[in-house]
Scaffold this motif. Structure first.
Motif, PDB file in Angstrom:
ATOM      1  N   LEU A 625      -3.641  13.229   4.938  1.00 39.47           N
ATOM      2  CA  LEU A 625      -2.569  12.435   5.293  1.00 39.47           C
ATOM      3  C   LEU A 625      -1.576  12.953   4.468  1.00 39.47           C
ATOM      4  N   THR A 626      -0.292  12.642   5.170  1.00 36.12           N
ATOM      5  CA  THR A 626       0.787  13.153   4.590  1.00 36.12           C
ATOM      6  C   THR A 626       2.012  11.976   4.543  1.00 36.12           C
ATOM      7  N   GLN A 627       2.558  11.744   3.430  1.00 33.26           N
ATOM      8  CA  GLN A 627       3.556  10.492   3.306  1.00 33.26           C
ATOM      9  C   GLN A 627       4.784  10.867   2.619  1.00 33.26           C
ATOM     10  N   PRO A 628       5.895  10.989   3.269  1.00 32.71           N
ATOM     11  CA  PRO A 628       7.163  11.346   2.657  1.00 32.71           C
ATOM     12  C   PRO A 628       7.627   9.831   1.829  1.00 32.71           C
ATOM     13  N   LEU A 629       7.857  10.322   0.541  1.00 33.47           N
ATOM     14  CA  LEU A 629       7.931   9.146  -0.523  1.00 33.47           C
ATOM     15  C   LEU A 629       9.608   8.617  -0.489  1.00 33.47           C
ATOM     16  N   SER A 630      10.503   9.919  -0.313  1.00 36.76           N
ATOM     17  CA  SER A 630      11.756   9.695  -0.193  1.00 36.76           C
ATOM     18  C   SER A 630      12.300  10.833   0.607  1.00 36.76           C
ATOM     19  N   ALA A 631      13.575  11.013   0.616  1.00 36.78           N
ATOM     20  CA  ALA A 631      14.417  12.339   1.149  1.00 36.78           C
ATOM     21  C   ALA A 631      13.753  13.449   0.630  1.00 36.78           C
ATOM     22  N   ALA A 632      13.312  13.447  -0.770  1.00 37.79           N
ATOM     23  CA  ALA A 632      12.988  14.712  -1.331  1.00 37.79           C
ATOM     24  C   ALA A 632      11.478  14.781  -1.895  1.00 37.79           C
ATOM     25  N   TRP A 633      10.880  13.791  -1.797  1.00 36.95           N
ATOM     26  CA  TRP A 633       9.426  13.632  -2.499  1.00 36.95           C
ATOM     27  C   TRP A 633       8.550  13.419  -1.484  1.00 36.95           C
ATOM     28  N   THR A 634       7.242  14.387  -1.241  1.00 40.33           N
ATOM     29  CA  THR A 634       6.212  13.997  -0.316  1.00 40.33           C
ATOM     30  C   THR A 634       4.727  14.004  -1.108  1.00 40.33           C
ATOM     31  N   ALA A 635       4.046  13.329  -0.705  1.00 41.36           N
ATOM     32  CA  ALA A 635       2.616  13.065  -1.375  1.00 41.36           C
ATOM     33  C   ALA A 635       1.540  13.391   0.184  1.00 41.36           C
TER      34      ALA A 635
END
Length: 726
Positions: A625-635
């Motif tokens: 699973l890949t989820q961008p949290l914001s424009a700069a952060w990705t989990a």
């Protein structure tokens, strides 16, 4: 006596030929990756799966094995420092590893190729005219080519596992120079690793299986390696006025590594007689040099035909010093063994290939391959005569092995109808091996192999997706050490850890493979689905038989490979991938990929409740699973799990591998384009890797059962990485 752990590591003194020299080659130019890898897989008649560079580097892995372990369809099996790649859960030579379409040389380890030096990975199920000696399929590692764009970036990584530090630095350079492009990759690494394990061995006697002996062994394998890897590459291209094109390219990989490591065993008797040694220690120091080079000349004519000539060479050298120490329960030193050895492997491969369209419906592909490989090894073993110890076994061993391979292949790519393609091909191959040494009689073998291939792919109207079906004939040649009549001896010989010897009468395994797939888009999930199935019939399957020779005090138990009849293997796998917008965070897509596989095998001529090929799990699953949290952060979050692998073998032997699971997670921060920080945790919540062995024998007319449980302990691997251009 050769220490067991010395034998198991890459610094083994065993005589091994270049195992890869017995494997056919697949041109690295077979697949041109442009755009979506799913579209490439759908368009390829053979259903070749392509994993692009950005997918390999997405999680910030620095080890090739970690990145490949995330790929659907690939199983990465590791026990301590040993790592094996499998397709369909089949290892032991059924899956062939290639570099740029050429078999990896003897002495190669996954650490020899830096992950950052790869452009893509190509996965092919079953055999093909370019690689018939891969029953389960091939995993082709394609290295980076010289880029036409300016490249300057640096990557730094720090990691820790079991409290030991690891560090690496990667530098990539590249640019255009007139009609030429060049690139240079450099990796400097220092790693300290340990692999703790616990072994529990038991002896039971009589029909009631009464427990009479139990021993616990605490074991640690450790290693410290400093290495430098270079990957220079150069390409020159010239366009002609008539639309044809010439291209000359060369690329190389060079790795130098110095290592200090070893194995420490401490045994505790829990019941019955104690073992021969209470403590054993193996100290290892070795240097390894690995070089691989390739020069390629290619001409693409205006009529669409293509001619290619490729010359490749490899060289590897391992210099090693080892010392084995053992004490009994007095305590008293009862073993002091010194081993000095050097092994050199060299190979040269010439590939010629021509592809030409024949009208509107056919494309002809013909090729030839020639290979010459040599392995030379010198090994001197010196043992001291000690009170309470075994008689010294001082050896001076020399080996010289040669392999010659010649192959011709032809294939017709045939357009049967609109959106229906077929491949019909044939490969003829002859392999000759010649090995001799001062401790065994010369062994000479010659094999002639014929491998037909038939594949068809169709995309019917109406949005039903793409269907593919393939029938191929593949082979698996015996590993060189399996035919050499020379013993490989562990520290303590037992039914669950016997000495091993080769069998010069081994024949190749031959298999018919039926591979099918269905690939279809899933608009509702924003992705696609791929069903894959395989059925393989293997003749002359190679297994182990246990020879009991009680009169031989040094080698009372001996394991030897032999042809054991027929086997079946089947697999069914589902891959799903997609993208869900706003599923967790409004406006930001959740990208996901999942796979689930069911695997089975059966041995026709072996008795038992579950006669099967060893090491193949019942099932395996992966989720990413890949989820961008914001424009700069990705989990990112990953899950890997597999079921148990239970296999009854000849001579009332049983091998069982417990189910496994582990999580991985990482968080990346990109404060500006191409500047990335990444923190990751691997093997999070992972359970121990547990292997069980059971052997039943008759000793002095009494049935005796031996059980051994080997548990490799795992701990979270923490990694902090940073990358940026400059």
């Amino acid at each position: 006596m050769t220490p067991n752990h010395h034998r198991r590591r890459s610094c083994s003194p065993a005589l091994l030929l270049l195992a890869s020299c017995a494997v056919a080659q697949e041109p690295a130019t077979q697949v041109e990756v442009r755009g979506d890898s799913s579209a490439q897989r759908r368009a390829d008649t053979a259903g070749r799966q392509v994993v692009a560079r950005d997918e390999l580097l997405r999680h910030g892995d620095t080890r090739l094995a970690d990145a490949l372990g995330r790929v659907p369809g690939i199983t990465v099996d590791g026990r301590g420092p040993q790592t094996e790649l499998k397709l369909g859960g089949l290892g032991g030579g059924y899956t062939q590893l290639l570099i740029n379409g050429e078999p990896v040389p003897r002495g190669f380890s996954l650490d020899s190729i830096a992950l950052d030096s790869l452009e893509r990975v190509e996965i092919q199920r079953g055999a093909s005219v370019q690689s018939t000696q891969a029953i389960a399929g091939t995993i082709n590692l394609v290295t980076r080519r010289a880029s036409a764009l300016a490249t300057r970036d640096i990557k730094l990584a720090l990691a820790s596992q079991w409290g030991l530090p690891q560090a690496s630095a990667t530098l990539n350079l590249g640019d255009r120079w007139g009609a030429a492009t060049w690139g240079l990759g450099t990796v400097l690494a220092s790693e300290r690793q340990r692999w703790p394990a616990t072994w529990l061995s038991e002896r039971r006697e009589g029909e009631a299986a009464t427990l009479v002996q139990r021993t616990l062994t605490d074991k640690v394998e450790y290693d410290r390696t400093e290495s430098l890897a270079l990957n220079p590459r150069l390409s020159w291209q010239q366009e002609q006025a008539d639309g044809s094109r010439w291209q000359l390219s060369t690329d190389h990989s060079l790795r130098y590594a110095r290592s200090d490591g070893g194995v420490i065993d401490h045994r505790t008797p829990l019941l019955g007689a104690p073992p021969e040694q209470q403590d054993s220690q193996l100290q290892l120091h070795y240097q390894r040099v690995f070089w691989r080079g390739r020069a390629q000349l290619q001409h693409k004519a205006a009529d669409g035909s293509r001619t290619e000539a490729r010359l490749s060479g490899t060289f590897s050298r391992r210099d090693q010093q080892a010392r084995g120490l053992g004490t009994d329960f007095t305590p008293r030193l009862v073993q002091d063994t010194h081993v000095d050895g050097r092994a050199d492997d060299q190979s040269v491969v010439l590939n010629l290939n021509h592809q030409r369209p024949l009208g509107e419906a056919h494309r002809l592909d013909v090729g030839a391959e020639l290979e010459q490989a040599v392995r030379r090894e010198d090994r001197v073993q010196t043992e001291l005569a000690l009170p309470g110890g075994k008689p010294p076994d001082n050896l001076d061993e020399r080996y010289d092995a040669r392999v010659q391979r010649r192959a011709l292949y032809v294939q017709d790519d045939w357009t049967l109808a609109e959106k229906t393609e077929a491949q019909l091909g044939l490969r003829l191959e002859q392999l000759s091996t010649d090995s001799e040494g001062n401790v065994f009689t010369a062994v000479r073998q010659s094999h002639r192999l014929v491998g037909p291939v038939l594949r068809i792919a169709t995309t019917p109207a109406g949005g039903w997706g793409t269907f593919k079906l393939g029938l191929s004939r593949g082979f698996k040649l015996p590993a060189p050490r399996d035919v050499m009549p020379r013993r490989y001896v562990p520290i303590e010989v037992s039914p669950t850890a016997p000495a091993q010897t080769g069998n010069p009468d081994l024949r190749p395994e031959r298999a018919w493979s039926l591979d099918a797939s269905w690939q279809r888009a899933l608009p509702a999930l924003g992705g696609e689905m791929v069903w894959s199935a395989a059925l393989r019939r293997i003749d002359d399957v190679i297994l182990d038989r246990l020879i009991v020779q009680a009169q031989d005090l040094s080698y009372p138990y001996l394991l030897q490979r032999f042809n054991a009849g027929s086997a079946w293997s089947a697999s069914l796998e589902l891959e799903l991938r997609g993208e869900a917008r706003g599923a967790l965070i409004d406006g930001r897509p959740l990208r996901w990929q999942a796979s689930l596989a069911a695997l089975r095998s059966r041995l026709d001529d072996v008795a038992g409740a579950r006669p099967a090929l060893a090491g193949q799990p019942d099932w395996q699953a992966k989720l990413d699973l890949t989820q961008p949290l914001s424009a700069a952060w990705t989990a990112q979050l990953g899950l890997q799990a597999r079921g148990r692998a239970l296999a009854d073998q000849p001579d009332k032997r049983r091998l069982a591998f417990n189910a496994q699971h582990s999580f991985s997670a990482d968080l990346s921060w990109q404060p500006q384009p191409r500047h990335t920080w990444r923190l990751s945790a691997q093997q999070w919540w992972g359970n121990d890797m547990v292997d069980n062995k059971r052997v039943q024998v008759v000793e002095a007319g009494l049935p005796v059962r031996y059980d051994a449980r080997e548990a490799w302990h795992r701990q979270v691997l923490w990694r902090l990485g940073y990358e940026q251009p400059f």
